[in-house]
Design an enzyme around this catalytic site. Structure first.
Site, PDB file in Angstrom:
ATOM      1  N   LYS A  86      -8.538   4.078 -19.601  1.00 53.20           N
ATOM      2  CA  LYS A  86      -8.837   4.526 -20.965  1.00 53.20           C
ATOM      3  C   LYS A  86      -7.592   4.420 -21.846  1.00 53.20           C
ATOM      4  O   LYS A  86      -7.079   3.340 -22.030  1.00 53.20           O
ATOM      5  CB  LYS A  86      -9.414   5.936 -20.908  1.00 53.20           C
TER       6      LYS A  86
ATOM      7  N   ARG B  53       0.833  -1.218   0.000  1.00 57.93           N
ATOM      8  CA  ARG B  53       0.000   0.000   0.000  1.00 57.93           C
ATOM      9  C   ARG B  53       0.859   1.257   0.000  1.00 57.93           C
ATOM     10  O   ARG B  53       0.457   2.307  -0.479  1.00 57.93           O
ATOM     11  CB  ARG B  53      -0.979   0.005   1.199  1.00 57.93           C
TER      12      ARG B  53
ATOM     13  N   ASP C  46      -7.817  16.837 -15.546  1.00 57.05           N
ATOM     14  CA  ASP C  46      -8.044  15.432 -15.897  1.00 57.05           C
ATOM     15  C   ASP C  46      -7.687  15.303 -17.379  1.00 57.05           C
ATOM     16  O   ASP C  46      -8.388  15.820 -18.243  1.00 57.05           O
ATOM     17  CB  ASP C  46      -9.521  15.088 -15.633  1.00 57.05           C
TER      18      ASP C  46
ATOM     19  N   TYR D  75     -16.694  14.368 -16.325  1.00 52.59           N
ATOM     20  CA  TYR D  75     -17.007  12.938 -16.254  1.00 52.59           C
ATOM     21  C   TYR D  75     -18.133  12.777 -15.224  1.00 52.59           C
ATOM     22  O   TYR D  75     -18.054  13.362 -14.129  1.00 52.59           O
ATOM     23  CB  TYR D  75     -15.744  12.186 -15.826  1.00 52.59           C
TER      24      TYR D  75
HETATM   25  C1  LIG Z   1     -13.353   7.054 -16.902  1.00 54.74           C
HETATM   26  C2  LIG Z   1     -13.044   8.404 -16.457  1.00 54.74           C
HETATM   27  C3  LIG Z   1     -12.840   8.692 -15.095  1.00 54.74           C
HETATM   28  C4  LIG Z   1     -13.001   7.659 -14.002  1.00 54.74           C
HETATM   29  O1  LIG Z   1     -12.108   6.619 -14.142  1.00 54.74           O
HETATM   30  P1  LIG Z   1     -12.355   5.101 -13.620  1.00 54.74           P
HETATM   31  O2  LIG Z   1     -11.107   4.433 -14.031  1.00 54.74           O
HETATM   32  O3  LIG Z   1     -13.573   4.594 -14.299  1.00 54.74           O
HETATM   33  O4  LIG Z   1     -12.531   5.177 -12.146  1.00 54.74           O
HETATM   34  C5  LIG Z   1     -12.484   9.990 -14.762  1.00 54.74           C
HETATM   35  N1  LIG Z   1     -12.361  10.955 -15.710  1.00 54.74           N
HETATM   36  C6  LIG Z   1     -12.564  10.699 -17.010  1.00 54.74           C
HETATM   37  C7  LIG Z   1     -12.425  11.804 -18.002  1.00 54.74           C
HETATM   38  C8  LIG Z   1     -12.905   9.431 -17.436  1.00 54.74           C
HETATM   39  O5  LIG Z   1     -13.125   9.200 -18.734  1.00 54.74           O
END
Ligand SMILES: *Cc1c(COP(=O)(O)O)cnc(C)c1O
Length: 394
Positions: free
Chosen positions: A208, A58, A183, A111
Site C-alpha cells: 500500500k 531466506r 497494523d 482487513y
Molecule cells: C492489504 C492489507 C493487508 C494485507 O497485505 P497484502 O500485502 O495484501 O498481503 C493487511 N492489512 C491491511 C490493513 C491491508 O490494507
C-alpha cells in the site's frame, strides 16, 4: 526544522549510504539465493553467529536489509523484518508470539483476510479470538481472559475508519501480561508511529502506501524489543515468508517519495471528503476529520498527524446507488487495494470483506451500501469533478 520537512528528508535518506563498492547511489539488487564462504571455517562461524555476514537469502540479504533499516528508522524502531506480503507479516507476527490455547482480542473491522486468518485458520491451531470494537475501552476490558496473549489493532479500522487509542490499549495490555500489535498500513509512519505509543510490534502491508505504486506485494514487521525481534526472525526464517531482493529494491525506491505522496493524497482526501459530506445524495461520510466524540477527537490529536487518505461513504440510495457510482467514475479506478498514487474505489461488502460473515460485517459497521475510496495523488479538482458527474447520473 519543521517536523514535516524532517520526515521528507528522512524518507529520502533513511536506509543507508551509497554502496561501498562503487558508490552506487541506490542499493544494488543482490539477486542471489546464496553467498560463498571464503573457507569452511568461515561458514561454520557464520552459522554459529560468531561472524557477521550473509549465508542464504531466506535468512538475510543486503538489498532486503537496506529496506529493513529504512523502515525501522521511519517507524523509530530498532529491528525490522521484510516479508513476502502483508499477510505474511500478519501470520509471522502471530505465529512467532502465540501458541495453542492463547487468546487474542482483535478490532472487529479488520482487513478482511486478517480477520479470516485469525478467525478460521488460527482456530485450527487452537488460537482463540474475540472481535470487539477496540475503540471502546469497556469492550476491550470485557474481552480480557486469563489466557489473553495479544491485542491486535488496526487504527483507523478498515473500512470504517474507527479510531482506537493505542496508548491506552498498550498500557492495558502490558498490565495484563499481553502484547500489542498495530497494523499501521492505513496511515504509514508519516502520520502515526505506534511504537512510540507503546505498541510492541508494528506491521505494514508495504503493498500500500510504503511502496505506493501498485506494483509490488510485500510486508514488514518492526519492533523495539530484542526478545520479540528474535522470535520474529526465527519464525520468518522457518515459516519462510521472506521478501525477495527485487521486491525490496522497489519498495525502498517507493519510500523515497512516501512523505510527498502521503501528504499530497491526504490534502486531496480532505477536499474530497468535504465535497462528499455536502453532497445531497450522500447519506454519511466516514473520515477521521469528521469525528464528533470529544474523547476520540483528543485521541486523534495525540496519536495521528493527520486523517489520512482513505474515505468510506454511503449513498442515500444504498447498495444500488453505490454500484452505479462504482460503474460511473472515470478518474478513480474500480479496484481493491489502497495507498497507491492512483485513486482506487471499491465496495467492501462484495469485495474486500465478502469472506466475512454478513452478521459479523454489520456488527463491525460494514453496511451493504458502504463504498471505500483510497484517494491518490491526482489533482483534487479532477477527482471531485468526476465524482460530481457520477453522482449526477444516479
Ligand atoms: C492489504 C492489507 C493487508 C494485507 O497485505 P497484502 O500485502 O495484501 O498481503 C493487511 N492489512 C491491511 C490493513 C491491508 O490494507
Amino acid at each position: 526544522m519543521k517536523k514535516e520537512n524532517e520526515v521528507k528528508t528522512k524518507c529520502i535518506h533513511s536506509g543507508g549510504n551509497p554502496d561501498p563498492m562503487f558508490g552506487a547511489v541506490m542499493p544494488p539488487i543482490y539477486q542471489v539465493s546464496t553467498f560463498a564462504f571464503k573457507s569452511a571455517e568461515q561458514g561454520r562461524k557464520r552459522f554459529e553467529g560468531k561472524e557477521e555476514g550473509y549465508i542464504y537469502t531466506r535468512m538475510g540479504n543486503p538489498t532486503i536489509n537496506v529496506l529493513e533499516r529504512a523502515v525501522a528508522e521511519l517507524e523509530e524502531g530498532k529491528y525490522a523484518y521484510a516479508t513476502s506480503s502483508g499477510m505474511s507479516a500478519v501470520s509471522t507476527a502471530i505465529l512467532a508470539t502465540c501458541s495453542s490455547n492463547d487468546h487474542l482480542i482483535c478490532s472487529s473491522a479488520l482487513y478482511g483476510a486478517t480477520r479470516v486468518l485469525i478467525e478460521n485458520e488460527l482456530k485450527r491451531f487452537g488460537i482463540e479470538s474475540t472481535f470487539v470494537d477496540t475503540s471502546k475501552k469497556e469492550e476491550v476490558e470485557k474481552a480480557l481472559r486469563k489466557n489473553t496473549k495479544m491485542i491486535y489493532i488496526e487504527t483507523p479500522t478498515n473500512p470504517t475508519l474507527a479510531i482506537t487509542n493505542i496508548e491506552w490499549c498498550s498500557k492495558f495490555a502490558h498490565k495484563n501480561g499481553c502484547i500489542v500489535i498495530v497494523d499501521n498500513t492505513f496511515l504509514s509512519p508519516i502520520l502515526q508511529k505506534p511504537l512510540n505509543l507503546g505498541a510492541d510490534i508494528v506491521l505494514h502491508s508495504v503493498t500500500k502506501f510504503l511502496n505506493g505504486h501498485s506494483d509490488v506485494i510485500g510486508g514488514v514487521l518492526i519492533t523495539n524489543e530484542r526478545e520479540i525481534a528474535n522470535k520474529l526472525e526465527n519464525s520468518l526464517h522457518l515459516f519462510g515468508g521472506t521478501m525477495d531482493p527485487h521486491q525490496a529494491y522497489l519498495v525502498f525506491r517507493g519510500i523515497k517519495t512516501l512523505a510527498l505522496r502521503v501528504l499530497c493524497a491526504q490534502e486531496n482526501a480532505r477536499k474530497v471528503a468535504k465535497f462528499l459530506k455536502n453532497h445531497p445524495k450522500v447519506e454519511k461520510v466516514l473520515y477521521p476529520e469528521f469525528e464528533t466524540s470529544k474523547e476520540i477527537k483528543s485521541v486523534i490529536k495525540r496519536q495521528m498527524k493527520g486523517p489520512g487518505a482513505l474515505i468510506s461513504f454511503e449513498l442515500k440510495g444504498g447498495l444500488e446507488a453505490g454500484k452505479k457510482l462504482l460503474n460511473a467514475v472515470k478518474v478513480a479506478t474500480l479496484a481493491v487495494s489502497l495507498g497507491g498514487v492512483e485513486s482506487l474505489i471499491q465496495h467492501p461488502a462484495s469485495m474486500t470483506h465478502s469472506s466475512v460473515k454478513k452478521e459479523e460485517r454489520l456488527k463491525a459497521g460494514i453496511t451493504d451500501g458502504l463504498v471505500r475510496l483510497s484517494v491518490g495523488c491526482e489533482c483534487a479538482e479532477d477527482l471531485i469533478d468526476d465524482l460530481k458527474k457520477a453522482l449526477d447520473k444516479i
